[in-house]
Design a protein around this motif. Structure first.
Motif, PDB file in Angstrom:
ATOM      1  N   LYS A 279       0.837  -1.192   0.000  1.00 54.82           N
ATOM      2  CA  LYS A 279       0.000   0.000   0.000  1.00 54.82           C
ATOM      3  C   LYS A 279       0.874   1.245   0.000  1.00 54.82           C
ATOM      4  CE  LYS A 279      -3.615  -2.346   2.691  1.00 54.82           C
ATOM      5  NZ  LYS A 279      -4.369  -2.386   3.969  1.00 54.82           N
ATOM      6  N   GLY A 280       0.598   2.167  -0.899  1.00 54.08           N
ATOM      7  CA  GLY A 280       1.301   3.437  -0.925  1.00 54.08           C
ATOM      8  C   GLY A 280       2.640   3.368  -1.623  1.00 54.08           C
ATOM      9  N   ALA A 281       3.237   4.558  -1.825  1.00 55.56           N
ATOM     10  CA  ALA A 281       4.490   4.668  -2.566  1.00 55.56           C
ATOM     11  C   ALA A 281       5.707   4.465  -1.677  1.00 55.56           C
ATOM     12  CB  ALA A 281       4.574   6.036  -3.241  1.00 55.56           C
ATOM     13  N   HIS A 282       5.520   4.534  -0.358  1.00 55.21           N
ATOM     14  CA  HIS A 282       6.647   4.434   0.554  1.00 55.21           C
ATOM     15  C   HIS A 282       6.547   3.151   1.372  1.00 55.21           C
ATOM     16  CE1 HIS A 282       8.045   8.480  -0.364  1.00 55.21           C
ATOM     17  NE2 HIS A 282       6.781   8.869  -0.314  1.00 55.21           N
ATOM     18  N   SER A 283       7.652   2.781   1.989  1.00 58.08           N
ATOM     19  CA  SER A 283       7.684   1.569   2.797  1.00 58.08           C
ATOM     20  C   SER A 283       6.754   1.704   4.001  1.00 58.08           C
ATOM     21  CB  SER A 283       9.114   1.308   3.282  1.00 58.08           C
ATOM     22  OG  SER A 283      10.000   1.173   2.195  1.00 58.08           O
ATOM     23  N   ALA A 284       6.189   0.579   4.409  1.00 58.24           N
ATOM     24  CA  ALA A 284       5.362   0.569   5.611  1.00 58.24           C
ATOM     25  C   ALA A 284       6.216   0.943   6.814  1.00 58.24           C
ATOM     26  CB  ALA A 284       4.741  -0.810   5.802  1.00 58.24           C
ATOM     27  N   SER A 285       5.621   1.591   7.801  1.00 58.96           N
ATOM     28  CA  SER A 285       6.375   1.982   8.981  1.00 58.96           C
ATOM     29  C   SER A 285       6.604   0.780   9.891  1.00 58.96           C
ATOM     30  CB  SER A 285       5.632   3.071   9.759  1.00 58.96           C
ATOM     31  OG  SER A 285       4.511   2.521  10.443  1.00 58.96           O
ATOM     32  N   TYR A 286       7.583   0.907  10.754  1.00 60.48           N
ATOM     33  CA  TYR A 286       7.871  -0.135  11.735  1.00 60.48           C
ATOM     34  C   TYR A 286       6.652  -0.386  12.616  1.00 60.48           C
ATOM     35  CZ  TYR A 286      10.204  -2.604  15.566  1.00 60.48           C
ATOM     36  OH  TYR A 286      10.561  -3.531  16.522  1.00 60.48           O
ATOM     37  N   PHE A 287       5.911   0.681  12.925  1.00 58.68           N
ATOM     38  CA  PHE A 287       4.736   0.549  13.790  1.00 58.68           C
ATOM     39  C   PHE A 287       3.623  -0.226  13.084  1.00 58.68           C
ATOM     40  CE2 PHE A 287       6.913   4.453  15.137  1.00 58.68           C
ATOM     41  CZ  PHE A 287       7.214   4.095  16.440  1.00 58.68           C
ATOM     42  N   ASP A 288       3.461  -0.011  11.776  1.00 59.42           N
ATOM     43  CA  ASP A 288       2.475  -0.791  11.016  1.00 59.42           C
ATOM     44  C   ASP A 288       2.780  -2.283  11.118  1.00 59.42           C
ATOM     45  OD1 ASP A 288       1.043   1.414  10.168  1.00 59.42           O
ATOM     46  OD2 ASP A 288       2.151   1.624   8.292  1.00 59.42           O
ATOM     47  N   LEU A 289       4.054  -2.632  10.925  1.00 58.86           N
ATOM     48  CA  LEU A 289       4.440  -4.037  10.985  1.00 58.86           C
ATOM     49  C   LEU A 289       4.272  -4.602  12.391  1.00 58.86           C
ATOM     50  CD1 LEU A 289       7.670  -4.178   8.790  1.00 58.86           C
ATOM     51  CD2 LEU A 289       5.407  -5.039   8.222  1.00 58.86           C
ATOM     52  N   SER A 290       4.662  -3.837  13.395  1.00 57.77           N
ATOM     53  CA  SER A 290       4.560  -4.313  14.776  1.00 57.77           C
ATOM     54  C   SER A 290       3.119  -4.611  15.156  1.00 57.77           C
ATOM     55  CB  SER A 290       5.159  -3.272  15.731  1.00 57.77           C
ATOM     56  OG  SER A 290       6.535  -3.095  15.497  1.00 57.77           O
ATOM     57  N   ARG A 291       2.215  -3.741  14.738  1.00 60.90           N
ATOM     58  CA  ARG A 291       0.800  -3.958  15.067  1.00 60.90           C
ATOM     59  C   ARG A 291       0.245  -5.181  14.341  1.00 60.90           C
ATOM     60  NH1 ARG A 291       0.759   1.894  15.251  1.00 60.90           N
ATOM     61  NH2 ARG A 291       0.495   1.987  12.987  1.00 60.90           N
ATOM     62  N   SER A 292       0.827  -5.499  13.171  1.00 58.35           N
ATOM     63  CA  SER A 292       0.349  -6.626  12.389  1.00 58.35           C
ATOM     64  C   SER A 292       0.956  -7.948  12.845  1.00 58.35           C
ATOM     65  CB  SER A 292       0.665  -6.398  10.910  1.00 58.35           C
ATOM     66  OG  SER A 292       0.339  -7.502  10.125  1.00 58.35           O
ATOM     67  N   ALA A 293       2.083  -7.887  13.550  1.00 60.52           N
ATOM     68  CA  ALA A 293       2.809  -9.102  13.925  1.00 60.52           C
ATOM     69  C   ALA A 293       2.107  -9.853  15.046  1.00 60.52           C
ATOM     70  CB  ALA A 293       4.229  -8.755  14.340  1.00 60.52           C
ATOM     71  N   GLY A 294       2.416 -11.127  15.140  1.00 56.40           N
ATOM     72  CA  GLY A 294       1.902 -11.938  16.234  1.00 56.40           C
ATOM     73  C   GLY A 294       2.579 -11.580  17.542  1.00 56.40           C
ATOM     74  N   GLU A 295       2.010 -12.046  18.635  1.00 53.46           N
ATOM     75  CA  GLU A 295       2.544 -11.725  19.952  1.00 53.46           C
ATOM     76  C   GLU A 295       3.952 -12.287  20.118  1.00 53.46           C
ATOM     77  OE1 GLU A 295       1.380 -12.307  24.696  1.00 53.46           O
ATOM     78  OE2 GLU A 295       0.000 -12.934  23.096  1.00 53.46           O
ATOM     79  N   GLY A 296       4.859 -11.443  20.606  1.00 49.17           N
ATOM     80  CA  GLY A 296       6.232 -11.870  20.850  1.00 49.17           C
ATOM     81  C   GLY A 296       7.123 -11.904  19.628  1.00 49.17           C
ATOM     82  N   VAL A 297       6.619 -11.473  18.475  1.00 47.65           N
ATOM     83  CA  VAL A 297       7.427 -11.487  17.247  1.00 47.65           C
ATOM     84  C   VAL A 297       8.385 -10.298  17.242  1.00 47.65           C
ATOM     85  CG1 VAL A 297       7.375 -11.264  14.738  1.00 47.65           C
ATOM     86  CG2 VAL A 297       5.699 -12.698  15.890  1.00 47.65           C
ATOM     87  N   GLU A 298       9.648 -10.580  17.044  1.00 44.76           N
ATOM     88  CA  GLU A 298      10.657  -9.534  16.944  1.00 44.76           C
ATOM     89  C   GLU A 298      10.932  -9.237  15.475  1.00 44.76           C
ATOM     90  OE1 GLU A 298      15.432  -8.756  17.795  1.00 44.76           O
ATOM     91  OE2 GLU A 298      14.553 -10.774  17.942  1.00 44.76           O
ATOM     92  N   ILE A 299      10.830  -7.976  15.097  1.00 46.95           N
ATOM     93  CA  ILE A 299      11.088  -7.573  13.718  1.00 46.95           C
ATOM     94  C   ILE A 299      12.487  -6.965  13.640  1.00 46.95           C
ATOM     95  CG2 ILE A 299      10.372  -6.063  11.831  1.00 46.95           C
ATOM     96  CD1 ILE A 299       7.542  -6.191  13.005  1.00 46.95           C
ATOM     97  N   VAL A 300      13.293  -7.480  12.732  1.00 42.92           N
ATOM     98  CA  VAL A 300      14.624  -6.925  12.495  1.00 42.92           C
ATOM     99  C   VAL A 300      14.527  -6.021  11.273  1.00 42.92           C
ATOM    100  CG1 VAL A 300      17.035  -7.419  12.029  1.00 42.92           C
ATOM    101  CG2 VAL A 300      15.712  -8.968  13.474  1.00 42.92           C
ATOM    102  N   ASP A 301      14.832  -4.749  11.463  1.00 42.18           N
ATOM    103  CA  ASP A 301      14.581  -3.734  10.439  1.00 42.18           C
ATOM    104  C   ASP A 301      15.823  -3.498   9.582  1.00 42.18           C
ATOM    105  OD1 ASP A 301      13.706  -1.671   8.908  1.00 42.18           O
ATOM    106  OD2 ASP A 301      13.469  -0.236  10.535  1.00 42.18           O
ATOM    107  N   PHE A 302      15.813  -4.038   8.366  1.00 45.62           N
ATOM    108  CA  PHE A 302      16.841  -3.752   7.366  1.00 45.62           C
ATOM    109  C   PHE A 302      16.326  -2.734   6.345  1.00 45.62           C
ATOM    110  CE2 PHE A 302      18.572  -7.703   8.977  1.00 45.62           C
ATOM    111  CZ  PHE A 302      19.941  -7.539   8.843  1.00 45.62           C
TER     112      PHE A 302
END
Length: 419
Positions: free
Chosen positions: A13-36
């Motif tokens: 969605k959109g022309a820019h990358s999704a924010s870290y907060f968008d991904l965090s809210r979408s992730a399952g409980e306890g999932v750690e996202i490594v941001d490259f």
């Protein structure tokens, strides 16, 4: 979705990358996202600095900040700059917006690929954008003489150069940039965007900021959020002669900087040594990460002087599919470059991160590549078969760092420890 539970549709969605907060809210409980994906300094601020910010958080959030003039004066005293030559704003993107509105009247030249706001912003306000395409066969390296000829042929009134350039990480020596500014002294404006230049280790003093402030038509842009690892604060500044800096400064709102930005500006002078250490650690990690990436068969690794590395994927791979696979199955968030002018989805920009995170990235990329079964990923590819930015490991420009291409012994140890 089995790995992380992240809904990858938010990446489309959109022309820019999704924010870290968008991904965090979408992730399952306890999932750690490594941001490259988002180019941030992972070593700064230090844990002690974050503790200091936490202790003062109540006052930071409760009270008005000082006006931007006061905060700018403090920044200048720390960095040794003249306040009349500096305008500080809510991120470099805000400054790009004001530069477009106040200093660009008809046309602007910009090499592509580069940071998207330099093309998008003037296009949105009806300016003519003269795009100078950088060539993959040259490692996306900008030839300034060719660029000047292009500017003259097109009749561009404003010229922009990003040094270090995003996403390819190419660096231009200071002497060459100064010569470029002087060759275009008759233009309305010359902009040198140095948002990533602090990460370069090619020269002791790479910035042309001191040279810009004594020239009539030159602006140098700086990003503090990228350098200090604090994207969320949104603060940056420009350097120019007092006439240009004053014109931008008067247009900016009086309280355009928040209290958190003010707190960090007043902390900087007490943590200069830690900041320099963070840059040295990033240079080390950049070399190591490029070496690990070079082991992936068919992957082209471009030398970089930024805190990110550009790669071109093997022919069979899809950047979009790989990005989605990594975040869904390994919790690794990457940036494919399909929406960057001058590039395709075969290219990815990968932020430099510590070794443990790189191991996770490499494992995820190798897992993805196994489905194509071009060759076994467990055997060491012959040196002559590996691809560099221009077709040979010995052909990189002499002002770019040559990266090791063999896996370090520490990698095996880390893998064993992680397992």
């Amino acid at each position: 979705m089995a790995g992380t539970g992240i809904d990858t549709s938010i990446l489309h969605k959109g022309a820019h990358s999704a924010s870290y907060f968008d991904l965090s809210r979408s992730a399952g409980e306890g999932v750690e996202i490594v941001d490259f994906c988002i180019p941030c300094n992972p070593y700064f601020p230090t844990p002690d600095m974050f503790d200091e910010l936490s202790r003062d958080l109540k006052n930071i959030l409760k009270y008005y900040p000082s006006d931007s003039t006061s905060i700018t004066k403090k920044l200048c005293s720390v960095l040794g700059l003249h306040p009349q030559t500096v305008a500080m704003a809510n991120g470099s993107t805000e400054l790009i917006t004001w530069i477009d509105h106040l200093l660009i009247s008809e046309s602007v030249a910009i090499p592509i690929p580069t940071f998207g706001r330099w093309t998008d912003q003037p296009l949105e306000t009806g300016k003519r954008v003269d795009m100078f395409p950088l060539q993959e066969r040259d490692g996306f390296r900008l030839n300034l003489d060719d660029y000047v000829r292009f500017i003259r042929d097109r009749g561009s009134r404003v010229a922009v150069v990003c040094n270090v350039n995003n996403p390819d990480g190419c660096y231009l020596p200071r002497r060459d940039v100064i010569r470029f500014m002087d060759m275009l002294g008759d233009l309305d404006l010359v902009v040198i965007d140095e948002s990533f230049i602090d990460f370069s280790d090619m020269e002791q003093y790479p910035s042309v900021g001191p040279d810009a402030v004594i020239r009539p038509n030159t602006v140098v842009l700086k990003s503090l959020g990228k350098n200090f690892g604090l994207h969320g604060i949104r603060f940056g500044y420009l350097m120019a002669n007092p006439s240009i800096a004053g014109k931008i400064g008067k247009a900016l709102p009086k309280w355009n900087l928040n209290s958190l930005a003010e707190k960090v500006v007043f902390m900087i002078q007490d943590h200069e040594e830690e900041y320099e250490d963070s840059l040295r650690l990033l240079s080390r990690d950049r070399r190591a990460m490029a070496g690990e990436l070079a082991r992936i068969p068919g992957l082209t690794v471009f030398p970089s002087q930024g805190n990110f590395i550009l790669v071109k994927l093997p022919t069979e791979w899809s950047g979009v599919a790989l990005r989605d696979y990594l975040v869904a199955n390994h919790g690794v968030y990457t940036r494919e470059c399909g929406n960057k002018l001058g590039m395709t989805s075969q290219f990815m920009r990968l932020v430099v991160r510590p070794a443990r995170d790189v191991d996770r990235l490499i494992d995820g990329m190798m897992d993805y590549g196994r489905q194509f079964r071009v060759r076994s990923y467990e055997e060491e590819p012959p040196m002559e078969s590996r691809r560099s930015w221009s077709g040979g490991l010995d052909e990189a420009p002499d002002n770019l760092i040559q990266y090791p291409s063999r896996r370090t012994p520490e990698y095996t140890a880390r893998r064993a420890a992680n397992a």
